[in-house]
Design a protein around this motif. Structure first.
Motif, PDB file in Angstrom:
ATOM      1  N   ARG A   1      -2.181  -2.134  -4.459  1.00 18.02           N
ATOM      2  CA  ARG A   1      -1.785  -3.543  -4.284  1.00 18.02           C
ATOM      3  C   ARG A   1      -1.176  -3.805  -2.916  1.00 18.02           C
ATOM      4  O   ARG A   1      -1.452  -4.816  -2.279  1.00 18.02           O
ATOM      5  CB  ARG A   1      -0.774  -3.944  -5.359  1.00 18.02           C
ATOM      6  CG  ARG A   1      -1.376  -4.207  -6.697  1.00 18.02           C
ATOM      7  CD  ARG A   1      -0.322  -4.787  -7.652  1.00 18.02           C
ATOM      8  NE  ARG A   1      -0.654  -4.398  -8.988  1.00 18.02           N
ATOM      9  CZ  ARG A   1      -0.076  -3.433  -9.685  1.00 18.02           C
ATOM     10  NH1 ARG A   1       0.927  -2.754  -9.175  1.00 18.02           N
ATOM     11  NH2 ARG A   1      -0.472  -3.138 -10.904  1.00 18.02           N
ATOM     12  N   LYS A   2      -0.303  -2.900  -2.456  1.00 19.21           N
ATOM     13  CA  LYS A   2       0.415  -3.084  -1.193  1.00 19.21           C
ATOM     14  C   LYS A   2      -0.247  -2.377  -0.010  1.00 19.21           C
ATOM     15  O   LYS A   2       0.289  -2.401   1.092  1.00 19.21           O
ATOM     16  CB  LYS A   2       1.855  -2.561  -1.338  1.00 19.21           C
ATOM     17  CG  LYS A   2       2.656  -3.254  -2.400  1.00 19.21           C
ATOM     18  CD  LYS A   2       3.003  -4.650  -1.984  1.00 19.21           C
ATOM     19  CE  LYS A   2       3.912  -5.285  -3.020  1.00 19.21           C
ATOM     20  NZ  LYS A   2       4.203  -6.660  -2.723  1.00 19.21           N
ATOM     21  N   GLN A   3      -1.398  -1.705  -0.280  1.00 19.77           N
ATOM     22  CA  GLN A   3      -2.111  -0.967   0.757  1.00 19.77           C
ATOM     23  C   GLN A   3      -1.189   0.035   1.452  1.00 19.77           C
ATOM     24  O   GLN A   3      -1.197   0.185   2.670  1.00 19.77           O
ATOM     25  CB  GLN A   3      -2.743  -1.925   1.773  1.00 19.77           C
ATOM     26  CG  GLN A   3      -3.837  -2.800   1.184  1.00 19.77           C
ATOM     27  CD  GLN A   3      -5.047  -1.987   0.760  1.00 19.77           C
ATOM     28  OE1 GLN A   3      -5.811  -1.557   1.587  1.00 19.77           O
ATOM     29  NE2 GLN A   3      -5.225  -1.778  -0.531  1.00 19.77           N
ATOM     30  N   GLU A   4      -0.387   0.739   0.652  1.00 21.86           N
ATOM     31  CA  GLU A   4       0.524   1.744   1.170  1.00 21.86           C
ATOM     32  C   GLU A   4      -0.214   3.052   1.427  1.00 21.86           C
ATOM     33  O   GLU A   4      -1.355   3.226   0.996  1.00 21.86           O
ATOM     34  CB  GLU A   4       1.661   1.992   0.166  1.00 21.86           C
ATOM     35  CG  GLU A   4       2.541   0.789  -0.054  1.00 21.86           C
ATOM     36  CD  GLU A   4       3.550   0.993  -1.172  1.00 21.86           C
ATOM     37  OE1 GLU A   4       3.444   1.992  -1.922  1.00 21.86           O
ATOM     38  OE2 GLU A   4       4.437   0.145  -1.305  1.00 21.86           O
ATOM     39  N   GLN A   5       0.454   3.972   2.100  1.00 20.45           N
ATOM     40  CA  GLN A   5      -0.136   5.272   2.377  1.00 20.45           C
ATOM     41  C   GLN A   5      -0.550   5.939   1.068  1.00 20.45           C
ATOM     42  O   GLN A   5       0.221   5.983   0.115  1.00 20.45           O
ATOM     43  CB  GLN A   5       0.876   6.155   3.100  1.00 20.45           C
ATOM     44  CG  GLN A   5       0.308   7.495   3.491  1.00 20.45           C
ATOM     45  CD  GLN A   5       1.296   8.311   4.307  1.00 20.45           C
ATOM     46  OE1 GLN A   5       2.345   7.833   4.700  1.00 20.45           O
ATOM     47  NE2 GLN A   5       0.942   9.554   4.550  1.00 20.45           N
TER      48      GLN A   5
END
Length: 147
Positions: free
Chosen positions: A45-49
């Motif tokens: 959802r947050k395009q995190e690592q």
């Protein structure tokens, strides 16, 4: 088939104090029997690592490849539907604690803050799905369930 979990037999054999269960929650069960955890979903959802790895897990199960510029949260919802993920209610893992000290007297003098309970002896019975990942459609009777 769903693994029903364990009761902590090794902890019991090691004389750990049983402190009940952790927080109950709903988990996403994938068709291959693995759980798609909330942290993996949040990464997408947050395009995190690490979001690529989580997305690849769903793509291997048949989810469509995300289009460039598409909303990651919307893609995640569609991907979970496409692979047939189910919501399963988990009662929470059993919690055990060990009293630490150099000798028995020191260990027995440690206050846990809660009263240890009796050890659980049987795993939880297999549970029915909490609800489908499918979106609710207006106008359908609430007594209908999607399986």
């Amino acid at each position: 088939m769903i693994a029903v979990g364990h009761v902590g037999t090794i902890y019991q054999a090691s004389n750990a104090a049983y402190c009940g269960r952790a927080t109950a929650r709903t988990v996403k069960l994938l068709p291959d029997g693995t759980v798609f955890n909330g942290k993996a979903a949040q990464k997408i959802r947050k395009q995190e690592q690490g979001h690529e790895y989580a997305a690849a897990q769903l793509i291997r199960l048949g989810a469509p490849v995300p289009r460039a510029g598409s909303d990651p949260a919307l893609w995640l919802r569609e991907a979970l539907l496409a692979v047939g993920a189910r919501n399963i209610r988990h009662a929470g893992p059993h919690r055990y604690v060990f009293r630490l000290g150099r000798n028995r007297r020191e260990r027995n003098s440690i206050e846990l803050g809660i009263e240890p309970g009796p050890y659980p002896k049987r795993p939880d019975p297999a549970q029915a799905p909490a609800s489908s990942c499918a979106p609710r459609l207006p106008g359908l009777a609430s007594s209908l369930s999607v399986t």
